[in-house]
Design an enzyme around this catalytic site. Structure first.
Site, mmCIF file in Angstrom:
data_model
loop_
_atom_site.group_PDB
_atom_site.id
_atom_site.type_symbol
_atom_site.label_atom_id
_atom_site.label_comp_id
_atom_site.label_asym_id
_atom_site.label_seq_id
_atom_site.Cartn_x
_atom_site.Cartn_y
_atom_site.Cartn_z
ATOM 1 N N LYS B 16 32.667 43.051 42.301
ATOM 2 C CA LYS B 16 32.789 41.923 43.220
ATOM 3 C C LYS B 16 32.495 42.376 44.646
ATOM 4 O O LYS B 16 32.497 43.560 44.951
ATOM 5 C CB LYS B 16 34.219 41.377 43.152
ATOM 6 C CG LYS B 16 34.558 40.705 41.830
ATOM 7 C CD LYS B 16 34.416 39.196 41.929
ATOM 8 C CE LYS B 16 34.176 38.562 40.582
ATOM 9 N NZ LYS B 16 35.362 38.435 39.761
ATOM 10 N N CYS B 17 32.306 41.396 45.501
ATOM 11 C CA CYS B 17 32.113 41.628 46.925
ATOM 12 C C CYS B 17 33.198 42.550 47.450
ATOM 13 O O CYS B 17 34.357 42.342 47.134
ATOM 14 C CB CYS B 17 32.154 40.296 47.666
ATOM 15 S SG CYS B 17 32.232 40.424 49.458
#
Lengths: 159, 79
Positions: B16-17
């Protein structure tokens, strides 16, 4: 990478898991984007870069440390902490979503050469010494040093 | 998908980011200037983020494509 003088300065005033999380997400991404990134930890933000050992010399300083002795993995969320249950819940929710943990983000920031500075004045107030901070905090400085960095930065954050 | 013959492939699937971007920035330094890095990601945000990253670092995004659930990026290291 990036323009030579692109800089990003982040003042980390808060010591809660969620806010510190935001600060490290921004810091690691800014560094990844080629910006020279500085994090300035002050007041509650110091909790994020403390080793986690008991601190303080006087009664109040020791009390502060008893209530919250800091350490990146020990921070609770700003809301819904419920005496630590919330911290556990958020950690689990983040893990389930495969989101990078706070200790990993801190390590990532160090690997990306994010400069970590701590505020001397708030350390004095809270009776925290440089020995109580993780060794990656390269310097203990004052507001002017932070502002000099911020002055050269295109982007500044106060978290 | 070997039209750019990447020197290296970074598997950022499941991350994820901001990890796809952070890992890309690390990985690009390990290939030679002018070479191509292939990045695989599943985070839908990486589409906009990798583009923003290449724009801000001056590296060249040759191609981005979606292959099922996987986003593929081909990035040329410029400097």
């Amino acid at each position: 990478m990036g323009e030579d003088n692109e800089k990003c300065t982040i003042v980390v005033f808060s010591g809660e898991m969620d806010k510190v999380f935001a600060a490290f997400i921004i810091a690691t991404t800014a560094a990844a984007m080629g910006m020279e990134t500085t994090m300035f930890f002050t007041f509650w933000g110091l909790k994020a870069v403390q080793k986690g050992n008991p601190t303080g010399t006087g009664l109040f300083g020791k009390m502060l440390s008893m209530i919250n002795r800091g350490g990146i993995d020990r921070l609770g969320p700003s809301k819904f902490n419920f005496g630590g249950a919330g911290r556990w819940m958020f950690k689990k929710m983040m893990k389930d979503q495969n989101v990078t943990s706070l200790p990993e983000l801190l390590q990532m920031a160090i690997d990306l050469d994010v400069k970590l500075l701590a505020c001397l004045m708030s350390m004095d107030v809270m009776e925290i010494t440089q020995d109580d901070l993780i060794p990656e905090v390269s310097d203990v400085v004052g507001a002017a040093t932070m502002l000099a960095e911020a002055q050269e930065s295109k982007i500044q954050f106060f978290i | 998908m070997s039209e750019f013959s990447p020197e290296k492939t970074l598997d950022a699937t499941g991350l994820k980011c901001p990890m796809p971007v952070v890992k890309t920035s690390k990985e690009i330094k390990s290939i030679s200037v002018g070479a191509v890095l292939e990045v695989l990601a599943t985070d839908p945000g990486s589409m906009a983020d990798i583009m923003a990253w290449t724009k801000s670092t001056g590296n060249e995004l040759l191609k981005s494509a979606k292959d099922g659930d996987v986003f593929k990026f081909y990035i040329r290291r410029v400097k």
